[in-house]
Design a protein around this motif. Structure first.
Motif, PDB file in Angstrom:
ATOM      1  N   ASP A 156      48.473  16.898  38.755  1.00 10.30           N
ATOM      2  CA  ASP A 156      48.007  18.053  37.976  1.00 10.30           C
ATOM      3  C   ASP A 156      49.128  19.089  38.019  1.00 10.30           C
ATOM      4  N   THR A 157      49.984  19.052  37.023  1.00 12.26           N
ATOM      5  CA  THR A 157      51.164  19.924  37.039  1.00 12.26           C
ATOM      6  C   THR A 157      50.797  21.402  36.946  1.00 12.26           C
ATOM      7  N   ASN A 158      49.584  21.713  36.498  1.00 15.39           N
ATOM      8  CA  ASN A 158      49.183  23.124  36.394  1.00 15.39           C
ATOM      9  C   ASN A 158      48.894  23.735  37.762  1.00 15.39           C
ATOM     10  N   ALA A 159      48.680  22.899  38.776  1.00 14.89           N
ATOM     11  CA  ALA A 159      48.343  23.426  40.106  1.00 14.89           C
ATOM     12  C   ALA A 159      49.466  24.300  40.650  1.00 14.89           C
ATOM     13  N   LEU A 160      50.716  23.880  40.431  1.00  8.35           N
ATOM     14  CA  LEU A 160      51.843  24.669  40.907  1.00  8.35           C
ATOM     15  C   LEU A 160      51.910  26.007  40.169  1.00  8.35           C
ATOM     16  N   ASN A 161      51.601  25.990  38.876  1.00  9.90           N
ATOM     17  CA  ASN A 161      51.572  27.246  38.115  1.00  9.90           C
ATOM     18  C   ASN A 161      50.515  28.192  38.667  1.00  9.90           C
ATOM     19  N   VAL A 162      49.338  27.654  38.951  1.00 12.02           N
ATOM     20  CA  VAL A 162      48.249  28.474  39.492  1.00 12.02           C
ATOM     21  C   VAL A 162      48.650  29.073  40.834  1.00 12.02           C
ATOM     22  N   ALA A 163      49.250  28.254  41.704  1.00 12.39           N
ATOM     23  CA  ALA A 163      49.654  28.730  43.030  1.00 12.39           C
ATOM     24  C   ALA A 163      50.746  29.793  42.922  1.00 12.39           C
ATOM     25  N   MET A 164      51.727  29.560  42.053  1.00 14.32           N
ATOM     26  CA  MET A 164      52.807  30.536  41.884  1.00 14.32           C
ATOM     27  C   MET A 164      52.273  31.854  41.316  1.00 14.32           C
ATOM     28  N   ASN A 165      51.350  31.769  40.371  1.00 15.44           N
ATOM     29  CA  ASN A 165      50.769  32.989  39.803  1.00 15.44           C
ATOM     30  C   ASN A 165      49.950  33.742  40.841  1.00 15.44           C
ATOM     31  N   ALA A 166      49.300  33.014  41.739  1.00 12.49           N
ATOM     32  CA  ALA A 166      48.548  33.666  42.815  1.00 12.49           C
ATOM     33  C   ALA A 166      49.503  34.419  43.731  1.00 12.49           C
ATOM     34  N   TYR A 167      50.650  33.807  44.017  1.00 15.35           N
ATOM     35  CA  TYR A 167      51.653  34.479  44.855  1.00 15.35           C
ATOM     36  C   TYR A 167      52.128  35.770  44.192  1.00 15.35           C
ATOM     37  N   LYS A 168      52.433  35.690  42.910  1.00 13.43           N
ATOM     38  CA  LYS A 168      52.890  36.884  42.183  1.00 13.43           C
ATOM     39  C   LYS A 168      51.800  37.949  42.139  1.00 13.43           C
ATOM     40  N   ALA A 169      50.556  37.523  41.961  1.00  8.99           N
ATOM     41  CA  ALA A 169      49.443  38.469  41.898  1.00  8.99           C
ATOM     42  C   ALA A 169      49.260  39.194  43.229  1.00  8.99           C
ATOM     43  N   VAL A 170      49.410  38.443  44.335  1.00  8.92           N
ATOM     44  CA  VAL A 170      49.275  39.046  45.660  1.00  8.92           C
ATOM     45  C   VAL A 170      50.378  40.074  45.886  1.00  8.92           C
ATOM     46  N   GLU A 171      51.600  39.742  45.476  1.00 11.83           N
ATOM     47  CA  GLU A 171      52.695  40.704  45.618  1.00 11.83           C
ATOM     48  C   GLU A 171      52.444  41.954  44.785  1.00 11.83           C
ATOM     49  N   LEU A 172      51.836  41.780  43.616  1.00 10.59           N
ATOM     50  CA  LEU A 172      51.565  42.906  42.720  1.00 10.59           C
ATOM     51  C   LEU A 172      50.410  43.760  43.228  1.00 10.59           C
ATOM     52  N   LEU A 173      49.346  43.097  43.685  1.00 14.29           N
ATOM     53  CA  LEU A 173      48.111  43.808  44.023  1.00 14.29           C
ATOM     54  C   LEU A 173      48.000  44.189  45.493  1.00 14.29           C
ATOM     55  N   GLY A 174      48.524  43.324  46.377  1.00  8.90           N
ATOM     56  CA  GLY A 174      48.252  43.526  47.798  1.00  8.90           C
ATOM     57  C   GLY A 174      46.785  43.253  48.090  1.00  8.90           C
ATOM     58  N   LEU A 175      46.359  43.650  49.285  1.00 11.08           N
ATOM     59  CA  LEU A 175      44.943  43.514  49.654  1.00 11.08           C
ATOM     60  C   LEU A 175      44.266  44.876  49.539  1.00 11.08           C
ATOM     61  N   PRO A 176      42.967  44.937  49.234  1.00  7.61           N
ATOM     62  CA  PRO A 176      42.024  43.816  49.215  1.00  7.61           C
ATOM     63  C   PRO A 176      41.954  43.059  47.889  1.00  7.61           C
ATOM     64  N   GLU A 177      42.469  43.631  46.774  1.00  6.13           N
ATOM     65  CA  GLU A 177      42.303  42.986  45.482  1.00  6.13           C
ATOM     66  C   GLU A 177      42.953  41.604  45.433  1.00  6.13           C
ATOM     67  N   GLY A 178      44.037  41.427  46.206  1.00  2.00           N
ATOM     68  CA  GLY A 178      44.742  40.157  46.185  1.00  2.00           C
ATOM     69  C   GLY A 178      43.915  38.983  46.666  1.00  2.00           C
ATOM     70  N   ARG A 179      42.816  39.267  47.380  1.00  2.00           N
ATOM     71  CA  ARG A 179      41.979  38.174  47.870  1.00  2.00           C
ATOM     72  C   ARG A 179      41.360  37.386  46.706  1.00  2.00           C
ATOM     73  N   ILE A 180      41.197  38.034  45.551  1.00  2.00           N
ATOM     74  CA  ILE A 180      40.498  37.393  44.426  1.00  2.00           C
ATOM     75  C   ILE A 180      41.372  36.320  43.779  1.00  2.00           C
ATOM     76  N   PRO A 181      42.618  36.632  43.348  1.00  2.00           N
ATOM     77  CA  PRO A 181      43.447  35.549  42.821  1.00  2.00           C
ATOM     78  C   PRO A 181      43.766  34.487  43.873  1.00  2.00           C
ATOM     79  N   LEU A 182      43.841  34.883  45.141  1.00  2.00           N
ATOM     80  CA  LEU A 182      44.034  33.880  46.187  1.00  2.00           C
ATOM     81  C   LEU A 182      42.864  32.903  46.229  1.00  2.00           C
ATOM     82  N   ALA A 183      41.654  33.442  46.206  1.00  2.00           N
ATOM     83  CA  ALA A 183      40.466  32.591  46.239  1.00  2.00           C
ATOM     84  C   ALA A 183      40.408  31.693  45.003  1.00  2.00           C
TER      85      ALA A 183
END
Length: 422
Positions: A303-330
């Motif tokens: 599933d080649t999209n899995a890497l895209n999802v994981a990379m986007n979650a990483y970028k989202a966490v860097e952008l949002l931080g916690l606590p909001e970052g927990r949502i794209p991580l989940a």
């Protein structure tokens, strides 16, 4: 007038406990037995009074600055300390002049640059000639991977030493030393059971942070009959964090359980370990990196999209931080856990690396070699190569002759949700 201001400043200065208790000798230095221990290469070099330039790489509070100062003390070297945040080329030039003056009297100089990864390429370049001719020795400290943050020319002139987070045993000694110092110099104290373990959990291998908690909690503790009474509850109120048991060992245990739950296609377990790590104060970027690794290692092209999802979650966490970052991580955790699984990618690259490590490092076949320069035809390079777009059905050997027919890849994937091991 300036002298008066300086005197008043010194009178009002409150030196942090972490600075007061900074080790004065190599023997007092704790928590880096992989670097400083009996007969370790670094210690043996220091015993012979040999200096060399190095970069200390490790997390905050692991002892980078302390070790640099101790090296200078051990070798009787002049120690010039500066921060990459506030210094520049002008400061480097002044340090070089001071080093030259010291050399004339037979003294070596160590230039310590904290957070050296923040120096620009130009600033790093300014160090090169002075390291090359031995005017001074550099010790840089960084929390970032030097391979990505330090220019190659500087890396080639230094040794990189990786420092670990302070282990729980050493942290216990450091914390006890802090409390003992305060009790001796101020008022005696009583500690509730569990206080030291709680501070260890909070500090996560950061000795400076641990001693700051020791100092603040001591002076915030209850005072009765000329004795301090420290409880876990007081520390929780100061740090605004509940006691979630999460030692250095459990950091690795939970990361392991998290990644194995993802690999085993159990989204509920993966979400639980995600929550546990977040509650314990784990760096969300570390969690996101585990996701990225799993998407590539355990899912890959299933599933080649899995890497895209994981990379986007990483970028989202860097952008949002916690606590909001927990949502794209989940979101990413659930997706990666449910995705079909294949370990073809990691097996293929590791098998090929294993062959090369065992001597199978063969050159490409003659027809695949570069033929774009004048004398290539003279050597037979490129002769017989078939342009694949023109003749896609024509067989052509691409592996080295010695490995013809070797298979590194395989087509297999485990369906989404199936927990059987690959």
């Amino acid at each position: 007038m300036n002298n008066l201001f300086t005197e008043l400043e010194n009178q009002n200065k409150q030196v942090p406990l972490a600075e007061t208790l900074r080790p004065k000798t190599i023997e007092e230095f704790l928590g880096q037995s992989n670097v400083i221990s009996e007969n370790s290469p670094l210690l043996n070099l220091l015993k012979t009074n040999r200096l060399f330039s190095l970069i200390l790489w490790g997390l905050p509070g692991c002892g980078k600055t302390t070790l640099a100062r101790l090296i200078a003390t051990k070798t009787n070297a002049q120690f010039i300390e500066m921060s990459a945040v506030t210094s520049g080329v002008k400061d480097i030039k002044e340090a070089v002049e001071s080093a030259r003056a010291a050399l004339r009297s037979g003294t070596k100089t160590i230039l310590f640059i904290d957070e050296i990864h923040r120096y620009s390429k130009t600033q790093q370049d300014a160090l090169l000639p002075h390291l090359e001719n031995g005017t001074l020795f550099l010790i840089g400290s960084t929390t970032e991977n030097p391979s990505f943050q330090v220019i190659p020319a500087l890396l080639s002139r230094v040794q990189v030493i990786r420092l670990n987070s302070i282990d729980d045993g050493s942290m216990t000694q450091i914390i006890k030393k802090g409390f003992a110092y305060l009790a001796k110099n101020y008022l005696p104290m009583d500690c509730e059971g569990g206080v030291i373990d709680f501070i260890i959990n909070l500090a996560r291998g950061d000795a400076r942070y641990a001693l700051n908690v020791v100092e603040n909690s001591y002076f915030a503790s209850d005072l009765k009959d000329e004795r301090r009474n420290l409880t876990v509850e007081i520390i929780e109120k100061i740090c605004q964090q509940r006691n979630t048991r999460y030692s250095q060992d459990e950091h690795y245990d939970h990361a392991s359980a998290f990644q194995k739950s993802l690999r085993g296609s159990d989204p509920d377990a993966a979400i639980y370990y995600l929550a546990k790590m977040i509650a314990a104060g784990e760096d969300p970027r570390f969690i996101a990196r585990r996701l990225v690794v799993t998407a590539a290692e355990d899912i890959g092209n299933a599933d080649t999209n899995a890497l895209n999802v994981a990379m986007n979650a990483y970028k989202a966490v860097e952008l949002l931080g916690l606590p909001e970052g927990r949502i794209p991580l989940a979101q990413a955790v659930i997706y990666v856990a449910r995705a079909p699984k294949s370990n073809e990618t990691v097996c293929a690259i590791d098998m090929a690396l294993g062959d090369i490590a065992h001597g199978k490092d063969f050159p490409p076949p003659m027809h695949l070699r570069d033929a774009h320069y004048k004398d290539a035809q003279k050597y037979g390079f490129g002769e017989g190569y078939i342009y694949s777009h023109s003749q896609p059905e024509t067989y052509q050997q691409f592996l080295p002759d010695e490995l013809a027919g070797k298979k590194y890849t395989r087509l297999y994937s485990r369906p989404a949700g199936e927990s059987t091991n690959t």
